[in-house]
Scaffold this motif. Structure first.
Motif, short mmCIF file in Angstrom:
data_model
loop_
_atom_site.label_atom_id
_atom_site.label_comp_id
_atom_site.label_asym_id
_atom_site.label_seq_id
_atom_site.Cartn_x
_atom_site.Cartn_y
_atom_site.Cartn_z
N PRO A 29 51.11 34.34 37.65
CA PRO A 29 49.79 34.32 38.29
C PRO A 29 49.54 32.98 38.97
O PRO A 29 49.88 31.93 38.43
CB PRO A 29 48.82 34.54 37.11
N GLN A 30 48.97 33.02 40.15
CA GLN A 30 48.77 31.82 40.95
C GLN A 30 47.33 31.33 40.94
O GLN A 30 47.07 30.18 41.26
CB GLN A 30 49.21 32.09 42.40
N THR A 31 46.38 32.20 40.65
CA THR A 31 44.97 31.84 40.73
C THR A 31 44.25 32.25 39.44
O THR A 31 44.78 33.01 38.62
CB THR A 31 44.28 32.53 41.91
N ILE A 32 43.03 31.75 39.30
CA ILE A 32 42.20 32.13 38.16
C ILE A 32 41.89 33.63 38.20
O ILE A 32 41.86 34.30 37.17
CB ILE A 32 40.91 31.29 38.16
N ASP A 33 41.68 34.16 39.41
CA ASP A 33 41.42 35.60 39.55
C ASP A 33 42.62 36.42 39.05
O ASP A 33 42.44 37.47 38.43
CB ASP A 33 41.12 35.94 41.00
N ASP A 34 43.84 35.93 39.35
CA ASP A 34 45.04 36.61 38.84
C ASP A 34 45.04 36.65 37.32
O ASP A 34 45.36 37.68 36.71
CB ASP A 34 46.31 35.90 39.33
N LEU A 35 44.68 35.52 36.72
CA LEU A 35 44.66 35.45 35.26
C LEU A 35 43.60 36.39 34.67
O LEU A 35 43.85 37.06 33.66
CB LEU A 35 44.38 34.02 34.81
N HIS A 36 42.44 36.45 35.30
CA HIS A 36 41.40 37.35 34.81
C HIS A 36 41.86 38.81 34.89
O HIS A 36 41.58 39.61 34.00
CB HIS A 36 40.11 37.17 35.61
N GLU A 37 42.56 39.15 35.96
CA GLU A 37 43.05 40.52 36.10
C GLU A 37 44.03 40.86 34.99
O GLU A 37 43.95 41.94 34.38
CB GLU A 37 43.71 40.69 37.47
N LEU A 38 44.95 39.93 34.70
CA LEU A 38 45.90 40.14 33.61
C LEU A 38 45.17 40.20 32.26
O LEU A 38 45.51 41.02 31.40
CB LEU A 38 46.94 39.02 33.59
N ASN A 39 44.17 39.35 32.11
CA ASN A 39 43.43 39.32 30.85
C ASN A 39 42.69 40.63 30.60
O ASN A 39 42.70 41.16 29.48
CB ASN A 39 42.43 38.15 30.89
N LEU A 40 42.05 41.14 31.64
CA LEU A 40 41.32 42.40 31.49
C LEU A 40 42.24 43.57 31.20
O LEU A 40 41.81 44.58 30.62
CB LEU A 40 40.50 42.67 32.77
N ASN A 41 43.50 43.44 31.59
CA ASN A 41 44.49 44.48 31.32
C ASN A 41 45.27 44.21 30.03
O ASN A 41 46.24 44.91 29.74
CB ASN A 41 45.46 44.61 32.49
N GLY A 42 44.84 43.19 29.28
CA GLY A 42 45.48 42.89 28.00
C GLY A 42 46.88 42.36 28.10
O GLY A 42 47.69 42.58 27.19
N LYS A 43 47.19 41.63 29.17
CA LYS A 43 48.56 41.17 29.40
C LYS A 43 48.73 39.65 29.22
O LYS A 43 49.73 39.09 29.66
CB LYS A 43 49.01 41.57 30.81
N LEU A 44 47.77 39.00 28.59
CA LEU A 44 47.89 37.57 28.32
C LEU A 44 48.01 37.33 26.82
O LEU A 44 47.46 38.08 26.01
CB LEU A 44 46.67 36.81 28.86
N LYS A 45 48.70 36.25 26.47
CA LYS A 45 48.76 35.84 25.07
C LYS A 45 47.40 35.27 24.67
O LYS A 45 46.60 34.86 25.51
CB LYS A 45 49.85 34.79 24.89
#
Length: 213
Positions: A29-45
């Motif tokens: 992920p390159q941006t904070i928005d990318d991280l939020h998208e992954l987070n909402l999909n349960g794909k972050l540690k």
């Protein structure tokens, strides 16, 4: 030899395309928005991001925690940053009550401290974090003050405590006891070292109603 050469060329092309496919699939992920998208999909540690109370998406980027919110007046959308996530400060108790009407209507506030105390580096960081969000999100301007006139730095500053003004006050105190107190127009944050910074984040989470109180 010709057959071997052709096979090697095919293998090389296959390797190149395989690597390209691998890196596309493993794109970071390159941006904070990318991280939020992954987070909402349960794909972050858990140390990269989590949903707080199942509602607020918090992600870590450059050692800061970010969440997305609409400004209190509903006119702007923010990626709001904190040094500590809500799970790290939710246990800090808040005593007393703040005059919310006074806070909402205030266009400025005093920031005061003991100029002959200690722990100034952490205190400055805590105050800077608080002031940044007050000016950018709540549109309130800080007025630098001291709680006593005993150093050259305080000669030209107003001398402010919680008891001698009816304006909003942030009072930052170096203390071995970590706590946050509200008393009508005054917000007092006490602590030692980075506990002061945690205290500021706890107050801000309360302002955004992410953590009650």
């Amino acid at each position: 030899m010709l057959i071997i050469g052709i096979i090697l060329i095919i293998v090389m092309f296959g390797a190149v395309f395989s690597l390209k496919y691998f890196f596309v699939q493993d794109k970071q992920p390159q941006t904070i928005d990318d991280l939020h998208e992954l987070n909402l999909n349960g794909k972050l540690k858990a140390d990269q991001g989590y949903l707080y109370k199942g509602v607020y998406s918090f992600v870590k980027f450059d050692d800061l925690w970010y969440t997305q919110m609409v400004s209190p007046k509903g006119t702007r959308f923010y990626n709001i940053q904190f040094r500590y996530g809500p799970k790290e400060v939710e246990q800090i108790k808040v005593n007393g009550a703040l005059n919310t009407e006074l806070f909402n209507n205030a266009s400025e506030y005093y920031v005061t401290f003991n100029p002959i105390g200690g722990n100034f580096s952490s205190m400055a960081l805590a105050v800077s974090d608080f002031n940044q969000q007050m000016t950018k999100v709540f549109f309130k301007q800080p007025i630098a003050a001291c709680d006593r006139n005993e150093t050259s730095a305080c000669i030209d500053r107003p001398i402010i405590t919680c008891d001698n003004t009816d304006k909003m006050v942030l009072y930052v105190k170096d203390s071995n006891n970590s706590m946050v107190s509200y008393d009508n127009n005054c917000i007092t944050i006490e602590g030692n070292g980075f506990e002061l910074v945690k205290g500021v984040d706890r107050v801000l989470y309360g302002f955004y109603d992410i953590i009650k109180g």
